[in-house]
Write an enzyme that holds these catalytic residues in place. Structure first.
Site, PDB file in Angstrom:
ATOM      1  N   HIS A   1      12.246  -0.575   7.679  1.00 35.44           N
ATOM      2  CA  HIS A   1      11.147  -0.351   8.614  1.00 35.44           C
ATOM      3  C   HIS A   1      10.338   0.852   8.159  1.00 35.44           C
ATOM      4  O   HIS A   1      10.910   1.816   7.665  1.00 35.44           O
ATOM      5  CB  HIS A   1      11.685  -0.114  10.033  1.00 35.44           C
ATOM      6  CG  HIS A   1      10.649  -0.329  11.075  1.00 35.44           C
ATOM      7  ND1 HIS A   1       9.748   0.638  11.438  1.00 35.44           N
ATOM      8  CD2 HIS A   1      10.349  -1.429  11.810  1.00 35.44           C
ATOM      9  CE1 HIS A   1       8.945   0.152  12.361  1.00 35.44           C
ATOM     10  NE2 HIS A   1       9.279  -1.097  12.603  1.00 35.44           N
TER      11      HIS A   1
ATOM     12  N   ASP B   1      13.760  -7.968  13.880  1.00 36.93           N
ATOM     13  CA  ASP B   1      13.755  -9.385  13.505  1.00 36.93           C
ATOM     14  C   ASP B   1      15.118  -9.891  13.034  1.00 36.93           C
ATOM     15  O   ASP B   1      15.288 -11.093  12.837  1.00 36.93           O
ATOM     16  CB  ASP B   1      12.725  -9.618  12.397  1.00 36.93           C
ATOM     17  CG  ASP B   1      11.314  -9.379  12.894  1.00 36.93           C
ATOM     18  OD1 ASP B   1      11.010  -9.857  13.997  1.00 36.93           O
ATOM     19  OD2 ASP B   1      10.542  -8.706  12.208  1.00 36.93           O
TER      20      ASP B   1
HETATM   21  N1  CMC Z   1      15.192  -5.338   1.062  1.00 34.49           N
HETATM   22  C1  CMC Z   1      15.298  -4.704  -0.119  1.00 34.49           C
HETATM   23  N2  CMC Z   1      14.645  -3.564  -0.413  1.00 34.49           N
HETATM   24  C2  CMC Z   1      13.836  -3.041   0.531  1.00 34.49           C
HETATM   25  C3  CMC Z   1      13.686  -3.654   1.789  1.00 34.49           C
HETATM   26  C4  CMC Z   1      14.398  -4.840   2.044  1.00 34.49           C
HETATM   27  N3  CMC Z   1      14.275  -5.467   3.220  1.00 34.49           N
HETATM   28  N4  CMC Z   1      12.816  -2.931   2.514  1.00 34.49           N
HETATM   29  C5  CMC Z   1      12.451  -1.900   1.765  1.00 34.49           C
HETATM   30  N5  CMC Z   1      13.063  -1.949   0.549  1.00 34.49           N
HETATM   31  C6  CMC Z   1      12.974  -0.973  -0.532  1.00 34.49           C
HETATM   32  C7  CMC Z   1      11.665  -1.108  -1.298  1.00 34.49           C
HETATM   33  O1  CMC Z   1      11.801  -2.015  -2.381  1.00 34.49           O
HETATM   34  C8  CMC Z   1      11.449   0.302  -1.735  1.00 34.49           C
HETATM   35  O2  CMC Z   1      12.309   0.582  -2.828  1.00 34.49           O
HETATM   36  P1  CMC Z   1      11.849   1.612  -3.998  1.00 34.49           P
HETATM   37  O3  CMC Z   1      11.716   2.935  -3.318  1.00 34.49           O
HETATM   38  O4  CMC Z   1      12.951   1.527  -4.982  1.00 34.49           O
HETATM   39  O5  CMC Z   1      10.548   1.071  -4.518  1.00 34.49           O
HETATM   40  C9  CMC Z   1      11.943   1.155  -0.561  1.00 34.49           C
HETATM   41  O6  CMC Z   1      12.936   0.321   0.074  1.00 34.49           O
HETATM   42  C10 CMC Z   1      10.849   1.479   0.459  1.00 34.49           C
HETATM   43  O7  CMC Z   1      10.251   0.267   0.868  1.00 34.49           O
HETATM   44  P2  CMC Z   1       8.710   0.077   1.181  1.00 34.49           P
HETATM   45  O8  CMC Z   1       8.316  -1.334   0.926  1.00 34.49           O
HETATM   46  O9  CMC Z   1       7.916   1.142   0.494  1.00 34.49           O
HETATM   47  O10 CMC Z   1       8.706   0.370   2.726  1.00 34.49           O
HETATM   48  P3  CMC Z   1       7.535   0.046   3.714  1.00 34.49           P
HETATM   49  O11 CMC Z   1       7.616   1.053   4.774  1.00 34.49           O
HETATM   50  O12 CMC Z   1       6.230  -0.087   2.991  1.00 34.49           O
HETATM   51  O13 CMC Z   1       7.879  -1.414   4.265  1.00 34.49           O
HETATM   52  C11 CMC Z   1       8.910  -3.141   5.494  1.00 34.49           C
HETATM   53  C12 CMC Z   1       8.546  -1.649   5.465  1.00 34.49           C
HETATM   54  C13 CMC Z   1       9.406  -3.478   6.893  1.00 34.49           C
HETATM   55  C14 CMC Z   1       7.653  -3.981   5.233  1.00 34.49           C
HETATM   56  C15 CMC Z   1      10.009  -3.427   4.433  1.00 34.49           C
HETATM   57  O14 CMC Z   1      11.166  -2.703   4.735  1.00 34.49           O
HETATM   58  C16 CMC Z   1      10.310  -4.921   4.306  1.00 34.49           C
HETATM   59  O15 CMC Z   1       9.629  -5.621   3.555  1.00 34.49           O
HETATM   60  N6  CMC Z   1      11.344  -5.429   5.049  1.00 34.49           N
HETATM   61  C17 CMC Z   1      11.639  -6.846   5.041  1.00 34.49           C
HETATM   62  C18 CMC Z   1      10.655  -7.583   5.946  1.00 34.49           C
HETATM   63  C19 CMC Z   1      10.936  -7.324   7.412  1.00 34.49           C
HETATM   64  O16 CMC Z   1      12.072  -7.392   7.868  1.00 34.49           O
HETATM   65  N7  CMC Z   1       9.850  -7.066   8.177  1.00 34.49           N
HETATM   66  C20 CMC Z   1       9.933  -6.806   9.610  1.00 34.49           C
HETATM   67  C21 CMC Z   1       9.620  -5.383   9.937  1.00 34.49           C
HETATM   68  S1  CMC Z   1      10.090  -4.875  11.597  1.00 34.49           S
HETATM   69  C22 CMC Z   1       9.170  -5.790  12.707  1.00 34.49           C
HETATM   70  C23 CMC Z   1       7.724  -5.899  12.430  1.00 34.49           C
HETATM   71  O17 CMC Z   1       7.042  -4.983  12.027  1.00 34.49           O
HETATM   72  O18 CMC Z   1       7.219  -7.000  12.674  1.00 34.49           O
END
Ligand code: CMC
Length: 429
Positions: free
Chosen positions: A306, A363
């Site tokens: 998140h 989720d």
């Molecule tokens: N699985 C594997 N690696 C992950 C995940 C995951 N679910 N989420 C984040 N990471 C890693 C990402 O690859 C990155 O690694 P590195 O630093 O080595 O490059 C690090 O963690 C930081 O991730 P980010 O993408 O920069 O984080 P963000 O704040 O931009 O994204 C997120 C947040 C929710 C989009 C992301 O965690 C994600 O894609 N999660 C899976 C999709 C998901 O469950 N979405 C629902 C979010 S909660 C409800 C909502 O908002 O609707």
């Protein structure tokens, strides 16, 4: 004297005011930065940017805290119904009993759709994604109630909010009925919000669906837990669209589109797909976690991570418990719940997830509950949208009442070609 931040650019120093929220969150106010320095800030994904001041929802991602208008989310576990929470979010305080009754009566009065709207549903192919129908129909609603374009006072706004919250549930149920080729079921004025939705989803013209109390309570809590989450992608979208003075319906329709994406609300569908693949034996939980860590695989552990929570998402904790309780109440087992627990266990003891502070989000468990209720997977994100609607409405209204009503218009750092000449076809290499 209030705190200042000092910015040094070349030989110049600039003092910038620091603003502090009621929970101690601090921000450097840069609203006149460009005018004073000629510089802008660059913050892709807006992870360090406060787009507004808001009094609706507070999140402390480090401590796993979520509060609506100051009330901790945990306090909604056994108490209020979704409509009361919607009122709280939109109007800023808990309603009196009379206010609550009046708002519920307004929802009941406005639950039906204009008969003309039914033709719109017919125009969609059966396979149309319900999120596409929902967004289109929210815009279509505004055509049927044009008087709600101009919201001049609190009463007009309350009436628009009631119509939208009530009708969106009817639209969602009709979208589902259309997709499965079943007749539309009219709302029943004797039923409360959640039971009425389940009635429109599952009753037959010749047989009323009797809603199980445990199912109703679980869906009520799902809607409450999704009702607001401050400046997330869809809410920011609603505010951005609303900042152009687009009407409430158009702004919320845009919110639906933003929510649809798999990194936002669409993740609840992706989680189920992931659990199902594991259940079918296509991949083991261990292999899935390994793939999620592999940067070349493009796989993510869906329902994990998140932008704001760097600790347990309190909603995920509550939903995990609800999933267990609901299945027990219904006397059922779901192998997908065991798989989810297994994935959680593996991920939370893996340094990749621990170091990045990736925990289950809202989720991760919601789909298991929705599946137990009998909601088909393609409707999961629609349920999220029904839940999030009061939050969108609250933010739209807060923005419209606020003193700062500038159009949202970020800038950019241009990295394209510098000036060049147009070349006619015959002179191109
Ligand atoms: N699985 C594997 N690696 C992950 C995940 C995951 N679910 N989420 C984040 N990471 C890693 C990402 O690859 C990155 O690694 P590195 O630093 O080595 O490059 C690090 O963690 C930081 O991730 P980010 O993408 O920069 O984080 P963000 O704040 O931009 O994204 C997120 C947040 C929710 C989009 C992301 O965690 C994600 O894609 N999660 C899976 C999709 C998901 O469950 N979405 C629902 C979010 S909660 C409800 C909502 O908002 O609707």
């Amino acid at each position: 004297m209030s705190e200042q931040a000092t910015l040094i650019l070349g030989d110049s120093r600039y003092e910038l005011p620091v603003v502090e929220g009621t929970e101690g969150e601090r921000a450097i106010d840069i609203r006149d930065l460009r005018a004073r320095t000629g510089h802008i800030t660059l913050d892709p994904g807006f992870a360090n940017t406060g787009s507004c001041e808001s009094a609706i929802t507070f999140i402390d991602g480090e401590r796993g805290i979520l509060r609506y208008r100051g009330i901790p989310i945990e306090q909604f576990a056994d108490g209020p119904n979704f409509v009361e929470v919607a009122w709280l979010l939109i109007f800023g305080r808990l309603p009196t009993e009379a206010e609550s009754r009046r708002f519920s009566a307004e929802l009941t009065a406005h639950a039906n759709l204009d008969e003309g709207m039914k033709h719109h549903f017919e125009g969609f192919p059966r396979s149309a994604p319900p999120m596409a129908i929902l967004s289109a129909m929210i815009n279509a609603l505004s055509c049927f109630y044009p008087e709600l374009f101009e919201l001049e006072d609190d009463d007009q706004f309350r009436c628009a909010a009631a119509r939208l919250i009530s009708k969106v549930r009817t639209v969602a149920a009709y979208a589902y009925r259309h997709s499965v080729g079943k007749p539309y079921i009219y709302p029943d004025p004797k039923l409360r919000y959640v039971s009425n939705f389940l009635h429109m989803m599952f009753s037959q013209p010749y047989q009323q669906h009797i809603c199980d109390e445990a199912v109703r309570d679980a869906l009520n809590l799902i809607l409450i837990l999704h009702a607001d989450h401050e400046q997330n992608c869809s809410t920011s979208t609603v505010r951005i669209v609303g900042s152009s003075q687009a009407n409430l319906f158009a702004s919320c329709a845009a919110g639906v589109c933003a929510l649809w994406g798999p990194l936002h609300g669409g993740a609840n569908v992706e989680v189920l797909t992931m659990l199902d693949e594991i259940h079918r034996g296509r991949v083991t939980p261990e292999e899935y976690v390994r793939l999620a860590k592999d940067k070349d695989s493009k796989v993510r552990l869906m329902g994990f991570g998140h932008r704001v929570y760097k600790n347990f998402d309190p909603r995920a904790k509550m939903l995990g418990e609800v999933a267990e309780r609901l299945l027990a109440n219904l006397g059922r087992e779901d192998p997908l719940l065991d798989i989810a627990r297994k994935l959680e266990e593996i991920a939370l003891s893996d340094p990749y997830f621990v170091e990045r502070k990736l925990y289950p989000n809202v989720d991760f468990y919601s789909g298991i509950i929705l599946r137990a209720i009998g909601i088909p997977t393609n409707m999961f994100t629609v349920i999220f949208a029904i839940g999030r609607l009061p939050g969108w409405i609250a933010h739209w209204w807060e923005q419209h009442q606020g003193s700062v009503t500038r159009i949202a218009r970020p800038r950019q750092i241009y990295v394209g070609n510098t000036e060049m000449d147009y070349v006619p076809f015959d002179a191109r290499g």
